[in-house]
Design an enzyme around this catalytic site. Structure first.
Site, short mmCIF file in Angstrom:
data_model
loop_
_atom_site.label_atom_id
_atom_site.label_comp_id
_atom_site.label_asym_id
_atom_site.label_seq_id
_atom_site.Cartn_x
_atom_site.Cartn_y
_atom_site.Cartn_z
N HIS A 289 -8.71 10.49 3.77
CA HIS A 289 -8.18 8.92 3.07
C HIS A 289 -8.12 10.07 1.84
CE1 HIS A 289 -7.64 4.79 0.58
NE2 HIS A 289 -7.31 4.92 1.93
N ARG B 15 -0.61 8.72 1.91
CA ARG B 15 -1.84 9.19 1.86
C ARG B 15 -1.50 11.05 1.54
NH1 ARG B 15 -4.53 4.87 5.75
NH2 ARG B 15 -4.49 3.28 4.47
N HIS C 210 -10.56 10.10 8.07
CA HIS C 210 -10.27 8.76 7.64
C HIS C 210 -10.01 8.53 9.19
CE1 HIS C 210 -9.31 4.59 6.47
NE2 HIS C 210 -8.29 5.02 6.88
N ARG D 31 -0.01 9.12 9.04
CA ARG D 31 -0.27 7.22 9.28
C ARG D 31 0.45 6.26 8.50
NH1 ARG D 31 -3.38 3.67 9.03
NH2 ARG D 31 -5.29 3.84 8.43
N GLU E 207 1.01 -1.03 0.25
CA GLU E 207 0.13 0.10 0.02
C GLU E 207 0.82 1.35 -0.14
OE1 GLU E 207 -3.10 0.45 2.72
OE2 GLU E 207 -3.98 -1.97 2.61
#
Length: 557
Positions: A257, A306, A367, A402, A132
């Site tokens: 997100h 992100r 998110h 994060r 990811e």
């Protein structure tokens, strides 16, 4: 308007407890963090009580699609996982906390497997790992294709239900901590007030007298209009900890997100997430003209961290005047979609979009809260007897942004660490003292205006004028007293309290770092802003202070 001018409730107005019970340890929350803490404490303390706001599986864990990150694959190491985490955290991570996470993570995941979690495996029987955003290795373990959180939740609930010595109260909103002095006179946890809906003899407001509380109550996603968080995520644990004397840290670092399915301008509440794992399998972002958005923006392109992807999408949306961009995953094919992402496929189709043949409309949405109740490496807070783990906590591992799939791992690892120390630290029973904090309650009907203000002024894009406008609105909302005492008003009070703290920290941080994006201060500034904003409260009066610290990623982000 600085936050110091606001007067917020020092505790929530609530009826006197109509019932009482006792437990050595109360765990607030039933996701991966809370249930792991309960299972690890089992046999070490006499009585454990788990309280959850809804039913056991109603929290954020079951919605986690992508998976859980750990250095489990060939060629991967904790050091590589650490490096990726630090870069994503944009210089705001606690390096010691990150090392705890990445070094203890693999064993914690293996124990989760031993507990009965059915992760996906390859044809030759090896654990199936994918990639990811922000990761340079395939290290994301997943289950059911895109149903990892639901499978972890299932396994944990099964273990809890097989443990009759762990009591569970569902439909229980945590209202406030009860405080009392220890032998030295220092106040600490003496209990917790709850509002329970129809759980046998326990109905309405009651009190649990206990020796320790573990907060595992999740995040604050309902602060914003559009979020991937469930309806229970109203920041109750963060707010009650703040009112009790704990410190909140890094509230301004709210992760949006980048790929949340766009349902139209009037859509509110929990929105369908399109997991980053879809991009990990080869999907990419395009604009209306079909031009790829992330090419040339970052070395990892569509798998950049992100905050980088969310900012790129927002910039293109502003440039084109479009309310969303597109995710192209058509080339993955029907068979791959049905095997790897069955949940996302079914959800998208339920909204009239078929990812096999159509582009998916996406836009950033709230998110994850990287900040929360400040803890040490064993989950301890400033309040004796109060511990925190998971999204409610700020352990230091996430920094300003994060890294994908580190959230489930954090809840797992730090709940285990709490269980290592808590039994030996249990104090004698404290007697709750009469409440000295000034009670108050904000009207429950402020929620929509609050969410719209936070989304438009304190969302992905922030400016000094917008943040000042938000502070004026929040001051007005904070002064709108509730006429009735009910759950809507308790939740609204928590949301206003956290929104005010978040907005003030965002106004004070005059730089862009990680998920905090100031259009008027577009550059990261390690000279002035390497450090953390800490929020404390004393009877409704809130103070924000800056704690300098060296940047922790060597300037790589």
């Amino acid at each position: 308007m600085p936050l110091e001018t606001l007067r917020l409730p020092g505790c929530l107005t609530a009826p006197s407890p109509g019932w009482t019970t006792r437990a050595d340890v109360v765990i607030v929350g039933s996701g991966i963090a809370g249930l792991t803490a309960a299972l690890r404490l089992r046999g070490q303390v006499d009585k454990i009580l788990v309280v959850t706001k809804d039913v056991l599986n109603a929290g954020s864990t079951q919605w986690a699609q992508g998976g859980i990150a750990a250095a489990l694959g060939p060629g991967d190491t904790p050091e590589q996982h650490e490096a990726d985490t630090l870069v994503a955290g944009a210089g705001a991570c606690d390096r010691d906390a990150v090392r705890v996470l990445v070094n203890e993570g693999p064993e914690a995941v293996r124990e989760l497997i031993a507990l009965g979690t059915n992760f996906d495996h390859t044809a030759d029987g090896e654990l199936s790992l994918t990639r990811e955003g922000g990761h340079h290795r395939d290290r994301i373990a997943h289950a059911g294709g895109d149903a990892t959180g639901a499978e972890i939740q299932r396994a944990l609930i099964a273990a809890i239900q097989a443990a009759p010595d762990i009591e569970v109260i569902q439909h229980a909103l945590a209202v406030d901590l009860l405080l009392g002095p220890d032998d030295s006179g220092k106040p600490g946890v003496a209990g917790l007030t709850l509002h329970v809906i129809g759980e046998g003899e326990r109905d309405g407001v009651g009190a649990v007298h206990c020796r320790a509380v573990v907060l595992a109550s999740g995040g604050l996603g309902q602060v914003f209009t559009q979020t991937t968080n469930p309806v229970v995520s109203t920041g109750d644990g963060m707010a009650l900890a703040l009112r009790a004397g704990a410190t909140l840290r890094d509230l301004e670092f709210v992760q949006f997100h980048p790929t949340v399915m766009y349902l139209g301008p009037d859509s509110r509440g929990q929105q369908p997430l399109i997991s980053e794992a879809v991009r990990g399998e080869g999907a990419f972002l395009v604009d209306d003209e079909g031009d790829r958005i992330m090419q040339g923006v970052h070395e990892l392109a569509d798998l950049a961290p992100r905050d980088v992807v969310a900012k790129a999408i927002m910039k293109r949306m502003l440039e084109t005047g479009r309310p969303h961009m597109w995710l192209d995953a058509r080339h993955l094919g029907a068979q791959f979609w049905e095997r790897r992402f069955p949940t996302i496929l079914a959800t998208a189709r339920s909204y009239g979009i078929d990812p096999v043949t159509q582009l998916i409309p996406v836009a950033p949405a709230c998110h994850y809260a990287s900040g929360g109740v400040r803890t040490d490496l064993h989950g301890r807070t400033d309040v004796p007897g109060l511990y925190a783990t998971g999204e409610v906590a700020c352990s230091g591992v996430h920094g300003a942004n994060r890294l994908a799939s580190n959230s489930l791992l954090e809840g797992l690892v730090f709940s285990r660490r709490i269980a290592e120390v808590l039994p030996a630290e249990l104090a004698a029973w404290r007697e709750p003292v009469a409440e000295r904090r000034t009670a108050g309650l904000v009207a429950g009907d402020v929620r929509r205006e609050l969410q719209e203000t936070m989304s438009s002024r304190v969302g992905v894009l922030r400016t000094a004028p917008g943040l000042a406008e938000a502070a004026v609105v929040l001051d007005k909302l904070a002064s709108r007293a509730a006429e009735t005492v009910d759950q809507a008003s308790w939740e609204a009070t928590n949301l206003v309290t956290l929104s005010a703290a978040l907005a003030d920290a965002a106004a004070l941080r005059e730089e862009t770092r990680g998920s905090h994006w100031r259009e008027d201060f577009p550059e990261r500034d390690d000279a002035d802003w390497a450090g953390h904003f800490d929020v404390t409260m004393a009877d409704g009066a809130t103070t924000v202070t800056f704690a300098p610290s060296p940047a922790t990623d060597g300037g790589l982000a």
